[in-house]
Design a protein around this motif. Structure first.
Motif, PDB file in Angstrom:
ATOM      1  N   GLY A 102      17.997  35.229 -45.928  1.00  0.00           N
ATOM      2  CA  GLY A 102      17.769  33.795 -45.868  1.00  0.00           C
ATOM      3  C   GLY A 102      16.735  33.304 -46.851  1.00  0.00           C
ATOM      4  O   GLY A 102      16.636  32.108 -47.097  1.00  0.00           O
ATOM      5  N   THR A 103      15.930  34.215 -47.414  1.00  0.00           N
ATOM      6  CA  THR A 103      14.891  33.828 -48.363  1.00  0.00           C
ATOM      7  C   THR A 103      15.266  34.246 -49.775  1.00  0.00           C
ATOM      8  O   THR A 103      15.348  33.419 -50.679  1.00  0.00           O
ATOM      9  CB  THR A 103      13.541  34.475 -47.974  1.00  0.00           C
ATOM     10  N   LEU A 104      15.511  35.539 -49.969  1.00  0.00           N
ATOM     11  CA  LEU A 104      15.959  36.035 -51.272  1.00  0.00           C
ATOM     12  C   LEU A 104      17.473  36.006 -51.392  1.00  0.00           C
ATOM     13  O   LEU A 104      18.019  35.676 -52.435  1.00  0.00           O
ATOM     14  CB  LEU A 104      15.458  37.463 -51.493  1.00  0.00           C
ATOM     15  N   VAL A 105      18.135  36.395 -50.318  1.00  0.00           N
ATOM     16  CA  VAL A 105      19.602  36.400 -50.303  1.00  0.00           C
ATOM     17  C   VAL A 105      20.085  35.672 -49.056  1.00  0.00           C
ATOM     18  O   VAL A 105      19.472  35.753 -48.005  1.00  0.00           O
ATOM     19  CB  VAL A 105      20.158  37.849 -50.326  1.00  0.00           C
ATOM     20  N   ASP A 106      21.185  34.960 -49.191  1.00  0.00           N
ATOM     21  CA  ASP A 106      21.702  34.187 -48.066  1.00  0.00           C
ATOM     22  C   ASP A 106      22.715  35.030 -47.296  1.00  0.00           C
ATOM     23  O   ASP A 106      23.920  34.771 -47.309  1.00  0.00           O
ATOM     24  CB  ASP A 106      22.340  32.889 -48.556  1.00  0.00           C
ATOM     25  N   SER A 159      27.661  45.029 -50.267  1.00  0.00           N
ATOM     26  CA  SER A 159      28.108  45.936 -51.327  1.00  0.00           C
ATOM     27  C   SER A 159      29.147  45.274 -52.223  1.00  0.00           C
ATOM     28  O   SER A 159      29.274  45.608 -53.400  1.00  0.00           O
ATOM     29  CB  SER A 159      28.679  47.218 -50.713  1.00  0.00           C
ATOM     30  N   ASP A 160      29.880  44.303 -51.669  1.00  0.00           N
ATOM     31  CA  ASP A 160      30.867  43.564 -52.465  1.00  0.00           C
ATOM     32  C   ASP A 160      30.220  42.445 -53.264  1.00  0.00           C
ATOM     33  O   ASP A 160      30.590  42.188 -54.412  1.00  0.00           O
ATOM     34  CB  ASP A 160      31.948  42.968 -51.544  1.00  0.00           C
ATOM     35  N   GLY A 213      28.759  46.301 -40.755  1.00  0.00           N
ATOM     36  CA  GLY A 213      29.482  45.127 -41.224  1.00  0.00           C
ATOM     37  C   GLY A 213      28.793  44.421 -42.367  1.00  0.00           C
ATOM     38  O   GLY A 213      29.430  44.018 -43.361  1.00  0.00           O
ATOM     39  N   VAL A 214      27.471  44.271 -42.266  1.00  0.00           N
ATOM     40  CA  VAL A 214      26.738  43.512 -43.281  1.00  0.00           C
ATOM     41  C   VAL A 214      26.591  44.314 -44.569  1.00  0.00           C
ATOM     42  O   VAL A 214      26.710  43.760 -45.669  1.00  0.00           O
ATOM     43  CB  VAL A 214      25.365  43.075 -42.731  1.00  0.00           C
ATOM     44  N   ALA A 234      18.877  48.686 -49.603  1.00  0.00           N
ATOM     45  CA  ALA A 234      19.161  49.462 -50.819  1.00  0.00           C
ATOM     46  C   ALA A 234      20.153  48.804 -51.773  1.00  0.00           C
ATOM     47  O   ALA A 234      19.872  48.706 -52.985  1.00  0.00           O
ATOM     48  CB  ALA A 234      19.631  50.863 -50.432  1.00  0.00           C
ATOM     49  N   PRO A 235      21.324  48.329 -51.311  1.00  0.00           N
ATOM     50  CA  PRO A 235      22.266  47.742 -52.280  1.00  0.00           C
ATOM     51  C   PRO A 235      21.759  46.449 -52.919  1.00  0.00           C
ATOM     52  O   PRO A 235      22.192  46.097 -54.017  1.00  0.00           O
ATOM     53  CB  PRO A 235      23.530  47.495 -51.440  1.00  0.00           C
ATOM     54  N   ILE A 236      20.845  45.759 -52.244  1.00  0.00           N
ATOM     55  CA  ILE A 236      20.270  44.533 -52.821  1.00  0.00           C
ATOM     56  C   ILE A 236      19.237  44.897 -53.883  1.00  0.00           C
ATOM     57  O   ILE A 236      19.215  44.333 -54.977  1.00  0.00           O
ATOM     58  CB  ILE A 236      19.668  43.657 -51.719  1.00  0.00           C
ATOM     59  N   LEU A 237      18.379  45.885 -53.578  1.00  0.00           N
ATOM     60  CA  LEU A 237      17.385  46.317 -54.556  1.00  0.00           C
ATOM     61  C   LEU A 237      18.042  46.888 -55.804  1.00  0.00           C
ATOM     62  O   LEU A 237      17.469  46.820 -56.899  1.00  0.00           O
ATOM     63  CB  LEU A 237      16.456  47.361 -53.932  1.00  0.00           C
ATOM     64  N   ALA A 238      19.232  47.440 -55.641  1.00  0.00           N
ATOM     65  CA  ALA A 238      19.941  48.009 -56.792  1.00  0.00           C
ATOM     66  C   ALA A 238      20.290  46.945 -57.821  1.00  0.00           C
ATOM     67  O   ALA A 238      20.565  47.265 -58.984  1.00  0.00           O
ATOM     68  CB  ALA A 238      21.203  48.725 -56.318  1.00  0.00           C
TER      69      ALA A 238
END
Length: 207
Positions: free
Chosen positions: A3-7, A73-74, A67-68, A108-112
């Protein structure tokens, strides 16, 4: 992060509704909004009681994460100005910590998607004893950065997160997203992160 960096709140809500459909439970937007910013185990307990589900809270958390993580990842749905602000802070040499109640396997997938060392410190929900709104997550992050919480600016989008950062002693920059956030003694409000720079955050700090 959420909600802050990613929705990613819509991803969590979609997964919650999918769980309800799978087990014949019921869910609502109001219930989903009650969980914004919350510790994941607390969310698992809430879902178990209110959906309800015949699963333990820990099992519910793992199902939510399954689920999230698949959705993230997509596609990583960055909030306006968030990624740009992080890159600007990195260029200015500002040390940043990520304080999130999500678990490491979701982070992890967001930091990537970001340059290495964007966050010098990462505090996730599975690393602390008490999650937000308790101050422990922000106190842990400030200590790991080697700074006083009073010298930190926390960016939050929920009452739960703002309470945590405020209780730790941080100045809190609130950028509302899915839920309204109440005013508070250490809270500064802004409509967006777009156009923010390191110097702007420095000027926000409250004594």
């Amino acid at each position: 992060m959420d909600g802050t960096l990613v929705d990613t709140e819509p991803y969590w809500i979609e997964t919650e509704y999918a769980l309800a459909a799978e087990y014949g439970g019921t869910w609502s937007e109001a219930h989903a909004m009650n969980l914004v910013g919350s510790d994941l185990l607390e969310s698992g307990r809430y879902i178990r009681e209110h959906m309800p589900l015949p699963l333990e809270p820990e099992e519910i958390v793992e199902r939510l994460l399954d689920g999230v993580v698949a959705r993230v990842s997509d596609e990583v749905p960055w909030r306006p100005g968030a990624r740009e602000l992080l890159l600007t802070l990195g260029e200015a040499g500002v040390r940043c910590a990520l304080v999130t109640m999500s678990y490491e396997r979701f982070v992890a997938p967001i930091l990537a998607q970001l340059p290495p060392e964007t966050f010098r410190v990462i505090v996730t929900g599975d690393q602390v004893e008490f999650g937000k709104p308790h101050p422990e997550p922000y106190l842990t992050a400030a200590a790991a950065l080697g700074v006083r919480p009073e010298d930190c600016v926390a960016i939050e989008d929920s009452n739960t997160g703002a309470k945590s950062a405020e209780a730790a002693g941080c100045t809190v920059l609130v950028v509302e997203n899915h839920v309204p956030v109440l005013d508070g003694p250490r809270r500064v409000f802004r409509d967006s992160l777009v156009g923010l720079a390191a110097a702007d955050l420095g000027r926000l700090r409250l004594p």
